[in-house]
Design a protein around this motif. Structure first.
Motif, mmCIF file in Angstrom:
data_model
loop_
_atom_site.group_PDB
_atom_site.id
_atom_site.type_symbol
_atom_site.label_atom_id
_atom_site.label_comp_id
_atom_site.label_asym_id
_atom_site.label_seq_id
_atom_site.Cartn_x
_atom_site.Cartn_y
_atom_site.Cartn_z
ATOM 1 N N ILE A 1 0.844 -1.212 0.000
ATOM 2 C CA ILE A 1 0.000 0.000 0.000
ATOM 3 C C ILE A 1 0.867 1.245 0.000
ATOM 4 C CG2 ILE A 1 -1.661 1.310 1.375
ATOM 5 C CD1 ILE A 1 -2.808 -1.345 2.326
ATOM 6 N N LEU B 1 -2.925 0.609 -3.831
ATOM 7 C CA LEU B 1 -4.033 0.678 -2.874
ATOM 8 C C LEU B 1 -5.053 -0.430 -3.080
ATOM 9 C CD1 LEU B 1 -4.612 4.557 -2.854
ATOM 10 C CD2 LEU B 1 -3.323 3.170 -1.225
ATOM 11 N N ALA C 1 -7.099 1.935 3.242
ATOM 12 C CA ALA C 1 -6.561 2.026 1.880
ATOM 13 C C ALA C 1 -7.645 2.443 0.895
ATOM 14 C CB ALA C 1 -5.953 0.694 1.473
ATOM 15 N N LYS D 1 -7.656 5.997 -1.204
ATOM 16 C CA LYS D 1 -7.777 6.042 -2.655
ATOM 17 C C LYS D 1 -8.845 7.048 -3.075
ATOM 18 C CE LYS D 1 -8.466 3.098 -6.688
ATOM 19 N NZ LYS D 1 -8.724 1.722 -7.177
#
Length: 587
Positions: free
Chosen positions: A330, A335, A358, A362
């Motif tokens: 990540i 991601l 994550a 994003k």
């Protein structure tokens, strides 16, 4: 044990059982022993060492000052006291003593109590327009005639010099009796001590790891510091206000969040203080016994931890390592990676949280990119709309002066230029204007500055009619012209020239601002566009060259911007590259 219960076993419980009991006793014992032994012995060792160094340096400085004082006594009692200045000159004796001491003395001068220069070696005359009787050191010397007076380090400003460089000196003055015929009167003997000769005594002193030495005057004036330039420019601070109150000895102080050992030693009768500073984090281990003791304790501590962690890591670290690999993916920008969710309850919960995070990152990154671009535009638009108050005040002062001197036509000219200057600066909030308006804006600015700096420079603006309706960025030229005036030719004796040219070439728009000022090296020119932080001049607009370059790239793309060509004593050329677009296309 049931599977459900095994899965609920927490990492906190496992660490407490397997690690805390064995490691806590070792950590506490090691910490107490190291703290008691090292802090006491290191502090005493550093204090003794620093006091010894300060004593040695103090003797060197005292010896150096006594040499200067003996020279002062020789000038007074051996030359001035025995001379009748109405019949003879002491220049030859001054010159002889100067030649024997010129490595440490920059100037020797004799002044009357009215401020008249009676003799000076090697200087020839006082600075034009300087009245030394108004200087603080002049009055203090005549008030306290029995004392020798030392100033803080400063650039020599009293005498005219044929040298092109600025020389730092410490001025020593004393009251003397001058004989002229049958009368005597008070005067002042002045010696400019070369600052670098004192600096050489102090600059090569080392005080262990991260330690340093500095010197202050009786009133807290900084006489020497290894980072003196940074302190003078405000980029660094020193604990001088507290140090003024210290007497000779050793102290432990906390400054800027860090503890440090400070030793103090007074320099003779001057009131100066030598101070050594050693941060606690840089304290050395000064004896072999302590080093062996520390090595033994650390080795024993590491052995216990290695044996304990070998067992604990097999139970705890495997899930953490797998989770770490997911986090590293990540961190590398993936991601969409699948986050590991195994091991103890806390690790599984952490894995789920990282996966959710994550996905949120994003989504947020897309919003942040758009918001950041908008914010940069807003910040640059706010910056470019700033109006320097010093420029406004100076312009108003010019107008008042012209009116008082019945120069009404010139006052009207300045007021008109100022009004047009403000009108284009505002531009109804627009950042994109025509080349015509941008040139009109800089023409008004140059008109005002030319009235202010009479006979300093001339300017010309050259632009063909076919470029007038092309697109330009507002307040793009003024900061560059302002730099040419203040940094390029402020110290010139007239004959300054500034030229602003605008032309199209290969369907691209070019602005060219050139001057015949002092110029700079290519390294300095490159630094103007590459500096990390812009520090605006008190007299500047606050809009640096780097900010102008970034505004151009923000509005027109990375293919456009500034380039600087300059040579010392040859002048500077700043070129601006913009797309050749008609103004209506942008609006």
């Amino acid at each position: 044990m049931p599977a459900g219960r095994e899965k609920k076993t927490s990492i906190r419980y496992m660490i407490f059982i397997y690690f805390t009991v064995s490691a806590l006793a070792v950590i506490l014992l090691t910490g107490v022993v190291l703290y008691l032994q090292m802090s006491r012995q290191l502090t005493l060792a550093v204090q003794d060492e620093n006091q010894a160094v300060l004593g040695q340096i103090n003797r060197s400085v005292d010896s150096y000052l006594r040499t200067i004082m003996k020279l002062s006594d020789s000038l007074y009692y051996g030359v001035i006291k025995n001379a009748d200045l109405s019949k003879e000159s002491v220049n030859s004796q001054f010159t002889l003593l100067y030649d024997n001491n010129k490595d440490s003395i920059a100037n020797i001068a004799l002044l009357s109590k009215e401020g008249e220069l009676l003799e000076a070696v090697p200087a020839a005359r006082l600075k034009t327009g300087l009245d030394v009787t108004e200087e603080e050191w002049f009055g203090n010397t005549l008030k306290r005639t029995d004392n020798l007076h030392f100033t803080t380090p400063h650039v020599q400003y009293i005498f005219d010099s044929n040298e092109n460089q600025y020389r730092w000196v410490i001025t020593l003055t004393r009251a003397v009796e001058i004989t002229q015929g049958t009368s005597t009167e008070q005067g002042i003997l002045l010696l400019d001590i070369r600052y670098n000769s004192l600096e050489q005594i102090l600059e090569n002193i080392t005080l262990g790891n991260q330690g340093y030495l500095y010197m202050i005057g009786s009133g807290g004036e900084l006489i020497y510091h290894p980072k003196m330039q940074l302190i003078g420019t405000g980029q660094m601070e020193e604990n001088i206000d507290v140090a003024v109150g210290y007497r000779d000895g050793s102290y432990r102080e906390k400054y800027n969040g860090e503890w440090r050992e400070v030793s103090v030693k007074s320099v003779g009768y001057t009131g100066w203080k030598l101070l050594s500073v050693t941060p606690e984090k840089g304290l050395p281990l000064n004896n072999l016994k302590m080093r062996l003791f520390v090595v033994f304790v650390i080795a024993a501590f590491l052995l216990v931890l290695v044996l304990t962690n070998t067992f604990i890591s097999s139970r705890i670290t495997t899930p953490i390592q797998k989770l770490e690999r997911s986090v590293n993916a990540i961190e590398a920008g993936d991601l969409d990676t699948e986050v590991y969710m195994g091991g103890s309850y806390e690790i599984r919960h952490l894995g789920r949280s990282i996966g959710d995070m994550a996905r949120r990152i994003k989504a947020l990154m897309e919003d942040i990119v758009a918001e950041h671009e908008s914010k940069r535009r807003s910040e640059f638009d706010t910056l470019q709309s700033q109006i320097n108050p010093h420029f406004l005040y100076n312009t108003l002062d010019i107008i008042v002066w012209m009116i008082e001197n019945e120069q009404k036509q010139e006052a009207v000219k300045v007021v008109t230029a100022l009004a047009r200057f403000f009108r284009i600066s505002l531009s109804k909030g627009k950042s994109i204007i025509t080349v015509r308006d941008e040139l009109e804006h800089v023409r008004n600015y140059l008109t005002i500055q030319q009235m202010r700096f009479k006979n300093k420079f001339v300017y010309r603006i050259e632009a063909a009619e076919d470029v007038m309706d092309l697109v330009s960025l507002k307040l793009m030229l003024q900061p560059l012209v302002e730099n040419a005036i203040y940094h390029g030719m402020e110290f010139m004796d007239g004959d300054g020239e500034i030229c602003v040219e605008v032309y199209c070439e290969a369907r691209e728009l070019w602005f060219r601002i050139s001057d015949n000022g002092l110029g700079m090296t290519q390294q300095q020119a490159a630094g103007l566009l590459g500096e990390k932080h812009h520090v605006s001049s008190r007299r500047g607009s606050g809009i640096g060259v780097k900010n102008v370059n970034e505004r151009i790239k923000l509005y027109f793309g990375d293919d456009y911007g500034l380039s600087i060509q300059s040579e010392p004593d040859e002048g500077t050329i700043v070129s601006i590259h913009l797309p050749a677009q008609i103004y209506t296309e942008m609006t």
